[in-house]
Design a protein around this motif. Structure first.
Motif, short mmCIF file in Angstrom:
data_model
loop_
_atom_site.label_atom_id
_atom_site.label_comp_id
_atom_site.label_asym_id
_atom_site.label_seq_id
_atom_site.Cartn_x
_atom_site.Cartn_y
_atom_site.Cartn_z
N ASP A 1 0.73 -1.12 0.07
CA ASP A 1 0.24 0.09 0.02
C ASP A 1 0.89 1.27 -0.02
N VAL A 2 2.03 1.26 0.73
CA VAL A 2 2.74 2.33 0.82
C VAL A 2 3.47 2.76 -0.45
N LEU A 3 3.80 1.60 -1.19
CA LEU A 3 4.41 1.85 -2.54
C LEU A 3 3.65 2.18 -3.50
N GLN A 4 2.28 1.72 -3.37
CA GLN A 4 1.20 2.22 -4.20
C GLN A 4 0.98 3.52 -4.17
N ASN B 1 3.01 6.02 -3.52
CA ASN B 1 4.04 6.66 -4.19
C ASN B 1 3.63 6.73 -5.80
N ILE B 2 3.15 5.40 -6.18
CA ILE B 2 2.88 5.44 -7.70
C ILE B 2 1.70 6.24 -7.96
N ASP B 3 0.70 6.41 -6.97
CA ASP B 3 -0.47 7.18 -7.31
C ASP B 3 -0.11 8.57 -7.28
N ALA B 4 1.03 8.95 -6.44
CA ALA B 4 1.51 10.19 -6.23
C ALA B 4 2.02 10.79 -7.47
N GLY B 5 2.57 9.83 -8.16
CA GLY B 5 3.55 9.84 -9.39
C GLY B 5 4.97 10.47 -9.14
N PHE B 6 5.48 10.30 -7.70
CA PHE B 6 6.63 10.98 -7.46
C PHE B 6 7.63 10.12 -7.08
N LEU B 7 8.80 9.98 -7.78
CA LEU B 7 9.67 8.58 -7.39
C LEU B 7 11.25 9.28 -7.19
N GLY B 8 11.27 10.37 -6.78
CA GLY B 8 12.43 11.15 -6.33
C GLY B 8 13.04 10.71 -4.98
N TYR B 9 14.00 11.75 -4.46
CA TYR B 9 14.63 11.26 -3.38
C TYR B 9 14.11 11.19 -2.18
N GLY B 10 14.68 10.73 -1.15
CA GLY B 10 13.97 10.80 0.08
C GLY B 10 15.08 11.09 1.05
N GLN C 1 10.22 3.59 3.46
CA GLN C 1 8.70 3.63 3.73
C GLN C 1 8.28 2.08 3.77
N MET C 2 9.03 1.39 3.28
CA MET C 2 8.57 -0.07 3.44
C MET C 2 9.04 -0.62 4.80
#
Ligand SMILES: Cc1ncc(COP(=O)(O)O)c(C=O)c1O
Length: 388
Positions: A49-52, A54-63, A275-276
């Protein structure tokens, strides 16, 4: 949670299936992957769910290093392992082996030695060698079907060049849970010989029902001034692709030394891994209990059938999914047993990779749906049918 479901993951850049032909010579189309330590199970919903999100937000940048991930780690350590960890003792790394490399760089120089209790997880060797460190192998002694450290023999091997002892706890391979007394004896040994004690506890949450892992920090608090623990949620929650591990160092002076290297080498942590990790340690307890119960049943089935083959001994274990199997009683060479297993389409890890004492053994990853495990067992029975 359906651990029985068989899914095809060959086209997803998985090391376990994608590199099987290259490293084991067994085709992923027809073979069964029993080598790389990932489980053939879906990760917990709370993690997906937490990965999803991120996918839904469309943002795959730095943390970045966030306090809430540290709080989740501290909560899990307290609840599951009775260890009170303070958030400021935690440092993230891109996986546990990367943390091990930082520890080697911090507490030893090229040419100095790290002590390994062998047979043991092979990446300790490759990383130490790549960094120009010597390796002193202290062979574990087999007694009553279990491995034991022989600290007297180790004392006799010391040359004065040793700086670090690495304890794999729980042990890989063999799934050994070290007792508090054994850990304390090792801590005393490190004190006597002025060695840094590194405890790799990545398998801490794979104990079978009724068994208990004792963190080195809990068993031997007196070791604090020389103790570095590295661990992760990755192995036990099947999220190693998130490349996130962490080092826990209570002693401020040791931590300050580690921070110099971390500052040199560090970059932002893996945002998805962080996040995982948080999701696993916050909401993953139910999944964790279920997967361990399933693994314990897999192991019982595996041990009953493979252990019944003449000349083949399955080491008893109460943790991990990496079964360590002794083929020495077959009278065959490692080349022959490897050849037979590979011809049967079984891609296991040859024992020699794990150092002194592993030569006649092989390691088998049994974390797979039961029907697939049954098939693997039938293939191995067939490969050694002439022993019956
Ligand atoms: C004892 C041990 N330490 C470390 C690792 C790997 O850790 P990472 O992938 O986080 O580098 C493994 C993988 O199987 C392992 O068994």
């Amino acid at each position: 949670m359906n651990f029985d479901e068989i899914k095809d993951r060959r086209d997803l850049y998985t090391s376990k299936w994608g590199r099987m032909e290259q490293f084991c010579g067994v085709s992923p189309d027809t073979g069964i992957a029993m080598w790389v330590a990932d489980m053939d199970f879906d990760a917990a919903d709370c993690i997906r769910d937490v990965l999803q999100a991120n996918i839904d937000a469309g943002f795959l940048g730095y943390g970045y290093h966030t306090d809430d991930v540290c709080a989740a780690i501290c909560g899990w350590m307290k609840e599951q392992h009775g260890w009170t960890v303070s958030p400021d003792w935690i440092r993230f790394s891109h996986g546990v082996v990367a943390g091990f490399a930082n520890v080697l760089a911090t507490f030893s120089d090229p040419g100095e030695a790290v002590i390994l209790f062998t047979p043991v997880y092979h990446a300790f060797f490759s990383k130490a060698r790549a960094m120009g460190r010597e390796i002193l192998q202290s062979k574990l002694v087999l007694r009553d079907g279990q491995y034991h450290m022989d600290l007297d023999a180790l004392a006799a091997q010391l040359t004065g060049n040793e700086r670090i002892v690495t304890l794999c706890s729980p042990h890989n391979p063999g799934g050994r849970l070290w007792s508090a007394d054994e850990i304390r004896a090792l801590a005393a040994f490190c004190e006597t010989h002025d060695l840094i004690l590194c405890s790799d506890e990545i398998h801490m949450d794979l104990t079978f029902p009724g068994a208990r892992h004792i963190p080195t920090a809990v068993a031997a608090p007196e070791a604090t001034p020389r103790l570095v623990t590295f661990t992760a949620a990755s192995k036990c929650f099947n999220i190693a692709g998130g490349e996130t591990g962490f080092v826990i160092i209570e002693d401020a002076a040791l931590r300050a030394r580690y921070d110099v290297i971390q500052g040199d080498r560090g970059s932002s942590p893996n945002r998805f891994g962080m996040q995982m990790t948080k999701a696993a340690f916050t909401d993953g307890a139910e999944w964790s209990a279920a997967v361990r119960a399933y693994l314990a049943e897999n192991f019982a089935l595996w041990r009953n059938r493979i252990g019944a083959l003449p000349g083949i001994e399955v080491m008893d274990m109460s943790c991990t999914y990496l079964s360590w199997v002794d083929f020495s009683g077959t009278g065959m060479t490692p080349k022959e047993t490897t050849g037979r297993l590979h011809s049967a389409g079984i891609a296991m890890s040859p024992g020699a990779q794990f150092g002194d004492g592993g030569e006649d053994w092989h390691r088998f990853n049994i974390a797979m749906p039961r029907a697939r495990l049954e098939e693997a067992i039938e293939r191995i029975e067939g490969a050694f049918a002439d022993l019956q």
